[in-house]
Design an enzyme around this catalytic site. Structure first.
Site, mmCIF file in Angstrom:
data_model
loop_
_atom_site.group_PDB
_atom_site.id
_atom_site.type_symbol
_atom_site.label_atom_id
_atom_site.label_comp_id
_atom_site.label_asym_id
_atom_site.label_seq_id
_atom_site.Cartn_x
_atom_site.Cartn_y
_atom_site.Cartn_z
ATOM 1 N N GLU A 15 64.842 31.956 32.887
ATOM 2 C CA GLU A 15 63.878 30.867 32.848
ATOM 3 C C GLU A 15 64.655 29.590 31.967
ATOM 4 O O GLU A 15 65.577 29.762 31.415
ATOM 5 C CB GLU A 15 62.514 30.953 31.827
ATOM 6 C CG GLU A 15 61.513 31.392 32.698
ATOM 7 C CD GLU A 15 60.574 30.237 33.535
ATOM 8 O OE1 GLU A 15 61.099 29.198 33.365
ATOM 9 O OE2 GLU A 15 59.599 30.627 33.984
ATOM 10 N N ARG A 95 50.739 33.236 23.861
ATOM 11 C CA ARG A 95 51.945 33.638 23.858
ATOM 12 C C ARG A 95 52.933 32.393 24.357
ATOM 13 O O ARG A 95 52.338 31.698 25.237
ATOM 14 C CB ARG A 95 52.187 34.647 24.868
ATOM 15 C CG ARG A 95 53.774 35.172 25.023
ATOM 16 C CD ARG A 95 54.065 36.237 26.176
ATOM 17 N NE ARG A 95 55.241 36.562 26.302
ATOM 18 C CZ ARG A 95 55.944 37.715 25.689
ATOM 19 N NH1 ARG A 95 55.223 38.539 25.233
ATOM 20 N NH2 ARG A 95 57.034 38.147 25.889
ATOM 21 N N ASN A 97 55.309 29.726 25.783
ATOM 22 C CA ASN A 97 56.116 29.604 27.149
ATOM 23 C C ASN A 97 56.756 28.132 27.301
ATOM 24 O O ASN A 97 57.749 27.968 26.248
ATOM 25 C CB ASN A 97 55.010 29.564 28.364
ATOM 26 C CG ASN A 97 55.581 30.102 29.562
ATOM 27 O OD1 ASN A 97 56.403 31.244 29.537
ATOM 28 N ND2 ASN A 97 55.023 29.593 30.788
ATOM 29 N N ASN A 141 53.625 25.644 31.956
ATOM 30 C CA ASN A 141 55.007 25.848 32.626
ATOM 31 C C ASN A 141 55.448 24.441 32.622
ATOM 32 O O ASN A 141 55.588 23.753 31.492
ATOM 33 C CB ASN A 141 54.894 26.170 33.958
ATOM 34 C CG ASN A 141 55.375 27.889 34.042
ATOM 35 O OD1 ASN A 141 56.165 28.161 33.366
ATOM 36 N ND2 ASN A 141 54.384 28.670 34.474
ATOM 37 N N ASP A 191 56.231 26.070 39.062
ATOM 38 C CA ASP A 191 56.484 26.641 37.687
ATOM 39 C C ASP A 191 57.490 25.670 36.982
ATOM 40 O O ASP A 191 56.867 24.480 36.556
ATOM 41 C CB ASP A 191 57.432 27.920 38.181
ATOM 42 C CG ASP A 191 57.476 28.833 36.912
ATOM 43 O OD1 ASP A 191 57.412 28.434 35.843
ATOM 44 O OD2 ASP A 191 57.485 30.079 37.141
#
Length: 280
Positions: A15, A95, A97, A141, A191
């Site tokens: 990522e 969480r 990202n 995202n 994404d």
């Protein structure tokens, strides 16, 4: 346009490809692992720095070090690697990202919702203060800006769309969230994102095996197919920022896709915007 393998690494979930102009390297992470990678296009090398927690995004920090979106919050490191927390959400059930910085060096970071805890999108200013901009987020995202800084593009992946905010570069305020582009015409979901100097918005299609470019008015302009269905994010790099790097994942694929998890590059596809280190 040719798609090349920049790094045959077979990552579990790569990522956040981010160019660090200070040393000519590409930062990227294998989400869930506890290290930040630096890929050197000049010689093909890739080094890993441990950060002590599963990491979703790593960005350069002014004066050296990194800004990190970690499992339990946002932290920064100095040139010596010492870690200091700016936000701690370990008890909130979310969480960390994707993350990015605006043209003034403010840090934007989003979270993944927990079973009973909704996620959110927040801005962290240079003095370390945090400001929540959007709540009720499921899977935060891509975050990127128009060349003039007056628009901020954003992806909450389950919505299957790219949204846009009006953005004030002077204050960092994002307002009037609305749909920029609908992405329901494909099996993939949006994404990670980046922007080129002409205002085109590039988005990776997870489960779609492609990267798309949308014009500033939200029209689909181009689509580049990749040999990995789980494309996760894209970012411009190279000395002139004309190479588009694309990360991918091999999670749950086994050996079905030999190229899954590799770092790809599409040379000379467009010119990206210069990144700004986190000012905090």
């Amino acid at each position: 346009m040719s798609v090349e393998v920049a790094l045959a690494i077979r990552a579990h979930f790569a990522e956040c490809p981010t160019w660090d102009a200070a040393d000519g390297t590409l930062l990227w992470v294998d989400m869930g692992e506890e290290g930040v990678h630096r890929y050197r296009p000049s010689d093909g090398g890739d080094t890993v720095t441990a950060v002590g927690q599963p990491v979703a995004a790593a960005l350069p920090r002014a004066g050296g070090g990194l800004a990190l979106s970690l499992r339990d919050g946002v932290a920064v490191t100095g040139p010596d690697g010492e870690r200091r927390w700016l936000m701690d959400w370990s008890r909130e059930g979310v969480r960390g990202n994707d993350a990015n910085t605006d043209a003034r060096g403010r840090l934007w970071v989003g979270t993944i919702a927990g079973e009973t805890s909704p996620g959110w999108l927040a801005r962290i200013d240079a003095d370390g203060t945090a400001h929540t901009t959007a709540t009720g987020i499921k899977l935060s995202n891509g975050i990127t800006w128009s060349p003039d800084g007056t628009r901020m593009y954003y992806v909450d992946t389950p919505t299957r769309r790219i949204d846009v905010f009006d953005y004030d570069p002077d204050t960092g305020k994002a307002s009037d969230r609305r749909v920029f582009a609908d992405v329901t015409d494909t099996a993939g979901v949006p994404d990670g994102m980046c922007t080129d100097t002409a205002g085109g918005v590039w988005v990776a299609l997870f489960r779609g095996g492609a990267v798309r470019r949308y014009t500033p008015d939200g029209r689909l302009d181009r689509e580049i197919a990749l040999p990995a269905s789980l494309t996760t994010a894209c970012g411009f790099g190279g000395p002139d920022l004309t190479d588009l790097y694309v990360t991918s994942a091999r999670r749950d694929l086994g050996d079905v896709e030999p190229e899954a998890g590799n770092l790809f590059v599409v040379p000379g596809v467009a010119q990206g915007l210069e990144g700004v280190p986190f000012a905090g």
